[in-house]
Design a protein around this motif. Structure first.
Motif, PDB file in Angstrom:
ATOM      1  N   PRO A  74     -11.456 -22.792  16.007  1.00 52.70           N
ATOM      2  CA  PRO A  74     -10.255 -21.965  16.175  1.00 52.70           C
ATOM      3  C   PRO A  74     -10.271 -21.242  17.520  1.00 52.70           C
ATOM      4  CG  PRO A  74     -11.747 -20.975  14.581  1.00 52.70           C
ATOM      5  CD  PRO A  74     -12.326 -22.303  14.926  1.00 52.70           C
ATOM      6  N   VAL A  75      -9.062 -21.005  18.051  1.00 53.20           N
ATOM      7  CA  VAL A  75      -8.893 -20.353  19.352  1.00 53.20           C
ATOM      8  C   VAL A  75      -7.893 -19.210  19.225  1.00 53.20           C
ATOM      9  CG1 VAL A  75      -8.119 -20.628  21.744  1.00 53.20           C
ATOM     10  CG2 VAL A  75      -9.395 -22.475  20.624  1.00 53.20           C
ATOM     11  N   ILE A  76      -8.245 -18.065  19.820  1.00 50.37           N
ATOM     12  CA  ILE A  76      -7.325 -16.935  19.926  1.00 50.37           C
ATOM     13  C   ILE A  76      -7.126 -16.647  21.407  1.00 50.37           C
ATOM     14  CG2 ILE A  76      -6.935 -14.486  19.454  1.00 50.37           C
ATOM     15  CD1 ILE A  76      -8.672 -14.756  16.981  1.00 50.37           C
ATOM     16  N   LEU A  77      -5.888 -16.620  21.860  1.00 55.23           N
ATOM     17  CA  LEU A  77      -5.572 -16.295  23.250  1.00 55.23           C
ATOM     18  C   LEU A  77      -5.247 -14.805  23.378  1.00 55.23           C
ATOM     19  CD1 LEU A  77      -3.308 -19.260  24.475  1.00 55.23           C
ATOM     20  CD2 LEU A  77      -5.666 -18.769  25.144  1.00 55.23           C
ATOM     21  N   LEU A  78      -5.767 -14.196  24.437  1.00 54.60           N
ATOM     22  CA  LEU A  78      -5.459 -12.804  24.763  1.00 54.60           C
ATOM     23  C   LEU A  78      -4.676 -12.773  26.073  1.00 54.60           C
ATOM     24  CD1 LEU A  78      -8.931 -11.094  24.184  1.00 54.60           C
ATOM     25  CD2 LEU A  78      -7.039 -11.266  22.562  1.00 54.60           C
ATOM     26  N   THR A  79      -3.612 -11.993  26.120  1.00 53.49           N
ATOM     27  CA  THR A  79      -2.831 -11.919  27.350  1.00 53.49           C
ATOM     28  C   THR A  79      -2.055 -10.615  27.420  1.00 53.49           C
ATOM     29  OG1 THR A  79      -1.132 -13.013  28.681  1.00 53.49           O
ATOM     30  CG2 THR A  79      -0.873 -13.095  26.297  1.00 53.49           C
ATOM     31  N   ALA A  80      -1.739 -10.192  28.641  1.00 56.46           N
ATOM     32  CA  ALA A  80      -0.903  -9.009  28.842  1.00 56.46           C
ATOM     33  C   ALA A  80       0.576  -9.368  28.793  1.00 56.46           C
ATOM     34  CB  ALA A  80      -1.252  -8.360  30.174  1.00 56.46           C
ATOM     35  N   ARG A  81       0.864 -10.668  28.760  1.00 61.12           N
ATOM     36  CA  ARG A  81       2.262 -11.107  28.776  1.00 61.12           C
ATOM     37  C   ARG A  81       2.845 -11.106  27.367  1.00 61.12           C
ATOM     38  NH1 ARG A  81       1.958 -16.432  32.737  1.00 61.12           N
ATOM     39  NH2 ARG A  81       1.518 -15.320  34.686  1.00 61.12           N
ATOM     40  N   GLU A  82       4.045 -10.565  27.230  1.00 66.76           N
ATOM     41  CA  GLU A  82       4.675 -10.463  25.919  1.00 66.76           C
ATOM     42  C   GLU A  82       5.943 -11.301  25.801  1.00 66.76           C
ATOM     43  OE1 GLU A  82       5.350  -6.449  24.823  1.00 66.76           O
ATOM     44  OE2 GLU A  82       3.279  -5.816  25.122  1.00 66.76           O
ATOM     45  N   GLN A  83       6.295 -12.017  26.863  1.00 74.06           N
ATOM     46  CA  GLN A  83       7.515 -12.815  26.803  1.00 74.06           C
ATOM     47  C   GLN A  83       7.373 -13.963  25.807  1.00 74.06           C
ATOM     48  OE1 GLN A  83      10.380 -12.028  28.413  1.00 74.06           O
ATOM     49  NE2 GLN A  83       9.300 -10.194  29.092  1.00 74.06           N
ATOM     50  N   LEU A  84       8.476 -14.298  25.170  1.00 76.72           N
ATOM     51  CA  LEU A  84       8.465 -15.379  24.190  1.00 76.72           C
ATOM     52  C   LEU A  84       8.053 -16.707  24.832  1.00 76.72           C
ATOM     53  CD1 LEU A  84       9.035 -16.210  21.273  1.00 76.72           C
ATOM     54  CD2 LEU A  84      11.428 -16.604  21.926  1.00 76.72           C
ATOM     55  N   THR A  85       8.474 -16.928  26.081  1.00 85.92           N
ATOM     56  CA  THR A  85       8.115 -18.180  26.755  1.00 85.92           C
ATOM     57  C   THR A  85       6.605 -18.271  26.989  1.00 85.92           C
ATOM     58  OG1 THR A  85       8.609 -17.097  28.873  1.00 85.92           O
ATOM     59  CG2 THR A  85      10.343 -18.469  27.889  1.00 85.92           C
ATOM     60  N   ASP A  86       5.965 -17.117  27.226  1.00 85.31           N
ATOM     61  CA  ASP A  86       4.514 -17.112  27.409  1.00 85.31           C
ATOM     62  C   ASP A  86       3.805 -17.446  26.098  1.00 85.31           C
ATOM     63  OD1 ASP A  86       4.622 -16.323  30.156  1.00 85.31           O
ATOM     64  OD2 ASP A  86       5.061 -14.283  29.501  1.00 85.31           O
ATOM     65  N   LYS A  87       4.305 -16.893  25.008  1.00 81.56           N
ATOM     66  CA  LYS A  87       3.730 -17.212  23.702  1.00 81.56           C
ATOM     67  C   LYS A  87       3.944 -18.684  23.370  1.00 81.56           C
ATOM     68  CE  LYS A  87       4.200 -12.558  21.793  1.00 81.56           C
ATOM     69  NZ  LYS A  87       4.742 -11.724  20.706  1.00 81.56           N
ATOM     70  N   GLU A  88       5.098 -19.201  23.716  1.00 83.49           N
ATOM     71  CA  GLU A  88       5.379 -20.618  23.481  1.00 83.49           C
ATOM     72  C   GLU A  88       4.383 -21.501  24.235  1.00 83.49           C
ATOM     73  OE1 GLU A  88       9.121 -23.788  23.783  1.00 83.49           O
ATOM     74  OE2 GLU A  88       9.135 -21.935  24.970  1.00 83.49           O
ATOM     75  N   ALA A  89       4.090 -21.126  25.489  1.00 87.90           N
ATOM     76  CA  ALA A  89       3.118 -21.889  26.281  1.00 87.90           C
ATOM     77  C   ALA A  89       1.740 -21.844  25.634  1.00 87.90           C
ATOM     78  CB  ALA A  89       3.054 -21.337  27.703  1.00 87.90           C
ATOM     79  N   GLY A  90       1.392 -20.686  25.074  1.00 83.61           N
ATOM     80  CA  GLY A  90       0.104 -20.554  24.403  1.00 83.61           C
ATOM     81  C   GLY A  90      -0.017 -21.471  23.198  1.00 83.61           C
ATOM     82  N   TYR A  91       1.021 -21.467  22.367  1.00 85.17           N
ATOM     83  CA  TYR A  91       0.967 -22.319  21.175  1.00 85.17           C
ATOM     84  C   TYR A  91       1.076 -23.792  21.539  1.00 85.17           C
ATOM     85  CZ  TYR A  91       1.100 -18.223  18.188  1.00 85.17           C
ATOM     86  OH  TYR A  91       0.785 -17.034  17.565  1.00 85.17           O
ATOM     87  N   ASP A  92       1.806 -24.107  22.599  1.00 83.27           N
ATOM     88  CA  ASP A  92       1.892 -25.490  23.060  1.00 83.27           C
ATOM     89  C   ASP A  92       0.536 -26.003  23.549  1.00 83.27           C
ATOM     90  OD1 ASP A  92       4.543 -25.742  22.446  1.00 83.27           O
ATOM     91  OD2 ASP A  92       5.281 -25.430  24.498  1.00 83.27           O
ATOM     92  N   SER A  93      -0.292 -25.095  24.054  1.00 81.03           N
ATOM     93  CA  SER A  93      -1.612 -25.506  24.539  1.00 81.03           C
ATOM     94  C   SER A  93      -2.590 -25.753  23.395  1.00 81.03           C
ATOM     95  CB  SER A  93      -2.188 -24.442  25.482  1.00 81.03           C
ATOM     96  OG  SER A  93      -2.573 -23.284  24.766  1.00 81.03           O
ATOM     97  N   GLY A  94      -2.197 -25.337  22.180  1.00 81.55           N
ATOM     98  CA  GLY A  94      -3.026 -25.609  21.011  1.00 81.55           C
ATOM     99  C   GLY A  94      -3.711 -24.411  20.402  1.00 81.55           C
TER     100      GLY A  94
END
Length: 225
Positions: A74-94
């Motif tokens: 399992p992977v958890i991403l941490l980021t300062a970005r809160e935009q929906l597009t940034d979250k989408e990129a995170g989930y797209d990466s797996g």
């Protein structure tokens, strides 16, 4: 003890997570950037990865994609970005989960526990032997993204031994468990298949070894990660 990779170029974040996770009984593997994290994943298997998105070298998204190809954790991403597009990129990466900074360490622990429960159900048919994964459901052995195909009885014998590392199995017991109680062949069949497994996995001596206990049978010993 479960091992958690923490990859973040912020030393304060790494120190915080080291303290919190160690107190909860985890062993923490730290990396200052994505390239160092990739190397540490190769050197030692981990049970979960916490990755910062914005890191030098490989960023968190690239590292997450790499993990999805080579590892089953399992992977958890941490980021300062809160935009929906940034979250989408995170989930797209797996990624399995996504948290924005600043975050509550307790919430991270809740999410980690949820992921461990989910993965334990999904991986109940998978046995880890360091670099190798024995997938009992699909009858295959994998090393990262490489699949090693085995004849059915060799696979079943390996899976039986790997399921109970360190346990000694008598030859007759292995015959019953792998070939069935009605098998009419000789117990030397076990010796032949063990010899083939040793030859097939000669390059994986650091990952596991099948030991002979003279006059009794065999046991599998996993190498240290």
């Amino acid at each position: 003890m479960k091992k958690v990779l923490v990859a973040d170029d912020d030393a304060h974040i790494r120190a915080l997570l080291r303290t919190v996770l160690t107190q909860e009984g985890y062993r923490v593997i730290e990396a200052r950037d994505g390239d160092e994290a990739a190397r540490k994943l190769q050197e030692s298997p981990v049970d979960l990865a916490v990755l910062d998105v914005m890191m030098p070298g490989k960023d968190g998204l690239e590292l997450c994609e790499l993990i999805r190809v080579r590892y089953d954790i399992p992977v958890i991403l941490l980021t300062a970005r809160e935009q929906l597009t940034d979250k989408e990129a995170g989930y797209d990466s797996g990624t399995d989960d996504y948290m924005t900074k600043p975050f509550e360490p307790k919430e991270l622990l809740f999410r980690m526990n949820a992921l461990f429960r989910r993965y334990s159900l999904a991986s109940s048919e998978k046995i880890r032997l360091n670099r190798l994964t024995v997938d009992r459901k699909n009858h295959e052995v994998t090393d990262g993204d490489m699949t090693l195909l085995l004849p059915l009885k060799e696979f079943e014998l390996l899976a039986q031994l790997a399921q109970y590392p360190g346990r000694l199995f008598e030859r007759g017991e292995l015959i019953r468990l792998v070939w069935g109680a009605d098998y009419e062949g000789d117990e030397r069949t076990v010796d032949v298949h063990i010899k083939r497994l040793r030859q097939r996995f000669a390059d994986y001596g650091d990952d596991f070894a099948i030991r002979t206990v003279r006059g009794i049978g065999y046991k599998l010993e996993a190498g240290r990660p």
